[in-house]
Design an enzyme around this catalytic site. Structure first.
Site, short mmCIF file in Angstrom:
data_model
loop_
_atom_site.label_atom_id
_atom_site.label_comp_id
_atom_site.label_asym_id
_atom_site.label_seq_id
_atom_site.Cartn_x
_atom_site.Cartn_y
_atom_site.Cartn_z
N HIS A 197 0.81 -1.23 0.00
CA HIS A 197 0.00 0.00 0.00
C HIS A 197 0.83 1.27 0.00
O HIS A 197 0.28 2.37 0.02
CB HIS A 197 -0.97 0.02 1.19
CG HIS A 197 -0.32 0.29 2.52
ND1 HIS A 197 0.29 -0.69 3.25
CD2 HIS A 197 -0.15 1.43 3.24
CE1 HIS A 197 0.79 -0.18 4.37
NE2 HIS A 197 0.54 1.11 4.38
C1 UD1 Z 1 -2.52 5.53 5.59
C2 UD1 Z 1 -1.29 6.16 6.24
C3 UD1 Z 1 -0.14 5.17 6.21
C4 UD1 Z 1 -0.52 3.83 6.80
C5 UD1 Z 1 -1.78 3.32 6.14
C6 UD1 Z 1 -2.24 2.07 6.84
C7 UD1 Z 1 -1.01 8.58 5.96
C8 UD1 Z 1 -0.32 9.65 5.22
N1 UD1 Z 1 -0.87 7.34 5.49
O1 UD1 Z 1 -2.24 5.33 4.22
O2 UD1 Z 1 0.93 5.70 6.97
O3 UD1 Z 1 0.54 2.93 6.59
O4 UD1 Z 1 -2.82 4.30 6.25
O5 UD1 Z 1 -3.13 1.33 6.08
O6 UD1 Z 1 -1.66 8.86 6.94
N2 UD1 Z 1 -9.58 4.63 1.31
C9 UD1 Z 1 -10.79 4.02 1.11
N3 UD1 Z 1 -11.35 3.37 2.17
C10 UD1 Z 1 -10.78 3.32 3.40
C11 UD1 Z 1 -9.53 3.93 3.57
C12 UD1 Z 1 -8.94 4.58 2.52
O7 UD1 Z 1 -11.36 4.06 0.02
O8 UD1 Z 1 -11.35 2.72 4.32
C13 UD1 Z 1 -8.97 5.38 0.20
C14 UD1 Z 1 -8.92 6.88 0.54
O9 UD1 Z 1 -10.09 7.55 0.19
C15 UD1 Z 1 -7.73 7.35 -0.24
C16 UD1 Z 1 -6.82 6.12 -0.27
O10 UD1 Z 1 -7.62 5.01 0.05
O11 UD1 Z 1 -8.09 7.67 -1.56
C17 UD1 Z 1 -5.68 6.27 0.70
O12 UD1 Z 1 -6.15 6.46 2.03
P1 UD1 Z 1 -5.30 7.34 3.10
O13 UD1 Z 1 -5.89 7.12 4.45
O14 UD1 Z 1 -5.15 8.73 2.63
O15 UD1 Z 1 -3.86 6.71 3.04
P2 UD1 Z 1 -3.39 5.20 3.15
O16 UD1 Z 1 -2.71 4.83 1.89
O17 UD1 Z 1 -4.51 4.37 3.66
N1 UDP Z 2 -3.95 -6.16 8.62
C1 UDP Z 2 -5.24 -6.67 8.75
N2 UDP Z 2 -5.90 -7.06 7.61
C2 UDP Z 2 -5.35 -6.97 6.37
C3 UDP Z 2 -4.04 -6.44 6.25
C4 UDP Z 2 -3.38 -6.03 7.40
O1 UDP Z 2 -5.76 -6.79 9.87
O2 UDP Z 2 -6.00 -7.34 5.39
C5 UDP Z 2 -3.24 -5.71 9.84
C6 UDP Z 2 -1.84 -6.26 10.02
O3 UDP Z 2 -1.87 -7.49 10.70
C7 UDP Z 2 -1.16 -5.17 10.83
C8 UDP Z 2 -1.83 -3.90 10.35
O4 UDP Z 2 -3.05 -4.31 9.72
O5 UDP Z 2 -1.42 -5.30 12.21
C9 UDP Z 2 -0.94 -3.21 9.36
O6 UDP Z 2 -1.61 -2.20 8.74
P1 UDP Z 2 -1.12 -1.54 7.38
O7 UDP Z 2 -0.25 -2.45 6.65
O8 UDP Z 2 -2.34 -1.02 6.71
O9 UDP Z 2 -0.32 -0.24 7.91
P2 UDP Z 2 1.17 0.05 8.40
O10 UDP Z 2 1.49 -0.86 9.52
O11 UDP Z 2 2.07 -0.09 7.21
O12 UDP Z 2 1.09 1.48 8.81
#
Ligand code: UD1
Ligand code: UDP
Length: 344
Positions: A197
């Site tokens: 991601h």
């Molecule tokens: C965010 C965090 C990242 C973390 C990740 C965990 C920031 C800058 N990034 O990244 O550090 O590792 O979460 O997963 O805070 N979206 C959906 N549905 C959801 C969530 C997100 O459609 O439930 C879409 C959003 O609308 C957006 C994209 O996914 O277009 C990214 O979401 P965003 O929360 O901005 O960043 P992540 O890539 O999820």
């Molecule tokens: N995780 C989860 N379901 C999934 C993928 C990840 O529960 O389908 C959990 C994973 O075990 C870990 C956390 O989500 O505890 C990690 O989140 P993510 O990779 O989104 O974010 P990051 O740790 O890189 O910020």
């Protein structure tokens, strides 16, 4: 009873909140703010339901948008809610935009601020998280560092006097999940588990498609729970892949831990999953050029591979883990944190 506000918004923060909340409620009144950064059911509510995390008192509903849009809206709403609650401490977790907004709002109101998972550094400012972490550490009053490396980073930035080596709260999250689902160490089932991601890997469709096409060449079954950010990029291309890659929706934590436990290798660019792979003694391939969790790489259980290198998949197949294993992340971390906070 003193009051603590815990601010969360993204999937990994719900997972970190679970053991913290359970422990903190023995000694404090806790109020939870959910910014809404993650909002799909399987990225948010599912975790609260299955992990018995108390329902947030404040749901701010701020998801999507650019960094500035997202962070600024959160900042305004968090400030309003903090002014209503007047907590004795504010706690933020990790390094997302919700972390930064919570930290900025609390510190400008001069509210004592605690940062859980402090001191992480990738030394790559192109990652939005690196900016969030550095600012949060410098404006927090109390820094809870998960590892020796993170303590060293804080020391180097002149932050030693407010830093505490607590261990990593995800040790408790994982342990609780294993207990809840009665997951036991068992033999691997021969598939690889994949998550991606990071913007650097997934924000250009040709790049993420190229990575997946290369991974297919391993001829090994891969299960790929797709993060919504990644799904947006892949939407029209999923049919182009062979059945070696099984695309699934994001999973709840108990299902995901179960899959990690039964996989024979984990390929990821996630921060949390690198640690969990180590805790579960699974070989981990991190598709990045640097990591904040250096000790997992130094131990030999995690390798960094640049997915832009030709035939990077060949390195994955030949990766072998060492026999040596030591505890890097501590234990009973939430308990330690709460006992520290009681003394502040
Ligand atoms: C965010 C965090 C990242 C973390 C990740 C965990 C920031 C800058 N990034 O990244 O550090 O590792 O979460 O997963 O805070 N979206 C959906 N549905 C959801 C969530 C997100 O459609 O439930 C879409 C959003 O609308 C957006 C994209 O996914 O277009 C990214 O979401 P965003 O929360 O901005 O960043 P992540 O890539 O999820
Ligand atoms: N995780 C989860 N379901 C999934 C993928 C990840 O529960 O389908 C959990 C994973 O075990 C870990 C956390 O989500 O505890 C990690 O989140 P993510 O990779 O989104 O974010 P990051 O740790 O890189 O910020």
């Amino acid at each position: 009873m003193k009051k603590i506000v815990s601010i969360v918004g993204a999937r990994p923060q719900f997972i970190k909140l679970q053991p913290f909340s359970k422990e903190v409620r023995k000694e404090f009144k806790e109020v939870i703010f959910h910014t809404g950064q993650h909002f799909d059911r399987n990225m948010s509510k599912l975790f609260f339901d299955e992990l018995n995390i108390p329902k947030p008192e404040y749901e701010l509903g701020i998801g999507g948008g650019t960094h500035a849009e997202q962070t600024s809206k959160m900042l305004v709403e968090i400030e309003k809610s903090l002014l209503k609650e007047k907590p004795d401490f504010v706690v933020v977790f990790g390094d997302t935009n919700s972390t930064l907004a919570g930290a900025l709002a609390a510190s400008k109101l001069n509210m004592p601020l605690i940062h859980i998972e402090a001191g992480l550094r990738s030394f790559n400012n192109e990652m939005p998280e690196e900016i969030n972490r550095k600012i949060t550490d410098h404006i927090s009053g109390y820094l809870f560092a998960p590892t020796e490396t993170s303590m060293d980073n804080l020391d180097r930035e002149g932050l030693r006097s407010k830093s505490y080596l607590t261990g990593d709260i995800m040790v408790d999250s994982l342990k609780n999940a294993m207990k809840m689902r009665r997951i036991e160490e068992n033999a691997s089932s021969g598939f690889f588990l994949l998550t991606l991601h990071r913007p650097s890997n997934v924000d250009t469709p040709s790049k993420i498609i190229g990575i997946l096409k290369d991974l297919e060449k391993m001829e090994i079954k891969i299960i790929f729970p797709i993060h919504p950010r990644t799904r947006k990029m892949l939407e029209d291309s999923i049919d182009e892949f062979s059945n070696k890659i099984e695309f699934v929706d994001p999973l709840g934590y108990l299902d995901f831990v179960n899959l990690m436990q039964s996989s024979s290798m984990i390929i990821t660019d996630s921060g949390g999953i690198q640690k969990e792979a180590y805790m579960l003694k699974k070989p981990c391939v991190t598709l990045r050029t640097e990591t904040e969790w250096k000790e997992t790489v130094n131990s030999g259980w995690n390798i960094l591979i640049n997915p832009e290198e030709d035939n990077f998949w060949e390195k994955i197949i030949s990766f072998k883990t060492p026999l040596k294993y030591e505890n890097l992340f501590g234990e009973n971390v939430a308990e330690k944190m709460v006992s520290l906070i009681k003394g502040f």
